[in-house]
Design a protein around this motif. Sequence first.
Motif, short mmCIF file in Angstrom:
data_model
loop_
_atom_site.label_atom_id
_atom_site.label_comp_id
_atom_site.label_asym_id
_atom_site.label_seq_id
_atom_site.Cartn_x
_atom_site.Cartn_y
_atom_site.Cartn_z
N ILE A 262 36.49 40.48 41.17
CA ILE A 262 37.43 39.19 40.84
C ILE A 262 38.48 39.89 39.68
O ILE A 262 39.77 39.42 40.00
N ARG A 263 37.41 39.48 39.18
CA ARG A 263 38.46 39.34 37.43
C ARG A 263 39.73 40.23 37.35
O ARG A 263 40.71 40.01 36.93
N GLN A 264 38.86 41.95 36.99
CA GLN A 264 40.11 42.81 37.26
C GLN A 264 41.70 42.55 38.48
O GLN A 264 42.42 42.98 38.10
N VAL A 265 41.18 42.45 39.42
CA VAL A 265 42.00 41.96 40.76
C VAL A 265 43.12 40.68 40.21
O VAL A 265 44.60 40.73 39.74
N MET A 266 42.35 40.05 39.76
CA MET A 266 43.22 38.44 39.17
C MET A 266 44.44 39.36 38.11
O MET A 266 45.43 38.69 38.08
N GLU A 267 43.57 39.97 37.01
CA GLU A 267 45.09 40.60 35.84
C GLU A 267 45.37 41.32 36.17
O GLU A 267 46.89 41.82 36.16
N ASP A 268 45.30 42.57 37.35
CA ASP A 268 46.02 43.77 37.27
C ASP A 268 46.88 43.28 38.23
O ASP A 268 47.80 43.67 38.84
N ARG A 269 46.69 42.49 39.55
CA ARG A 269 47.63 42.05 40.89
C ARG A 269 48.18 40.34 40.43
O ARG A 269 49.52 40.78 40.74
N TYR A 270 47.62 39.62 39.73
CA TYR A 270 48.22 38.38 39.71
C TYR A 270 48.27 38.19 38.32
O TYR A 270 48.97 36.61 38.16
N GLY A 271 48.02 39.20 37.52
CA GLY A 271 48.82 38.92 35.96
C GLY A 271 48.59 37.67 35.33
O GLY A 271 48.41 37.89 34.38
#
Length: 275
Positions: A262-271
């Motif tokens: 979830i943290r990774q998606v926040m960083e990669d997809r939503y900046g």
Amino acid sequence: MANISTLDAGASPLHYYGFELRRYREAAGLTQRQLGEIINYTGSLIGQIETARKVPTLEFSQRVDAALGTGGALTRLVQLVLRSQLPAWFQEVAELEARATQMDTFHTHLIHGLLQTPAYARAVLGVLDQGNLDDRTAARLARQRIFEKGEPPQFWAVISEAALHQEVGSPQVMRDQLAHLLSFEGNRLINVQVLPYSAGAHAGSQGSFDLFHFVSDPPIVYTEGYSSGHPTANPDTVRDCSLRYDHLQAAALSVKKSAEVIRQVMEDRYGEQVA
């Protein structure tokens, strides 16, 4: 349209709330404007609620209870009012949520309603229908108060990784929603697992479902279609879905690993840079 002279307290929870609000206010010798000044709402809004033209909020109810010394009567009643604002076919499900001691949920493309933020819920509910959106959003969020009970339910959510990437509302809405999921880390009652893309074909391929468990009643499976819900206690269906859920949990990432994804998606997809 209801008015003071014709309001039927037995017509609905909303009508009963309006009747009781007026009764408490008049017993205190206050006009609508005077009460509004005390609780920081307009007298017009109080009039709309008293005549069942506006749905009260939890905050409004708490303020009125404090101002009029009702012993929390309206705060308790507003839960029934908000539940009555849910679609008729879903009200039974809200009652199941309120009674369950454990819920096992699997969703393929959306975050479960009990875990949604206000902005995410509003974006979901507003698709194709903007009518009464404030009231419908408040009704959905009110369901989450089950986690504030003296004995809240054990809640397991297996969420498809696709739901993390499906942008609902805006990038900011998604950042806040994923941060909300992360806020449950360490919560022994609310557990979130991500079913990764790498799981491939899985036991939940036929669609989302919820399993409700109770102290003395048999378990119930709930599935949903367009504008319809299908709860059943059929033993074969419950047994099949329970087995499917066991396999979904086995295929899903651990709670700890899920949080990392979830943290990774926040960083990669939503900046969002997450510490």
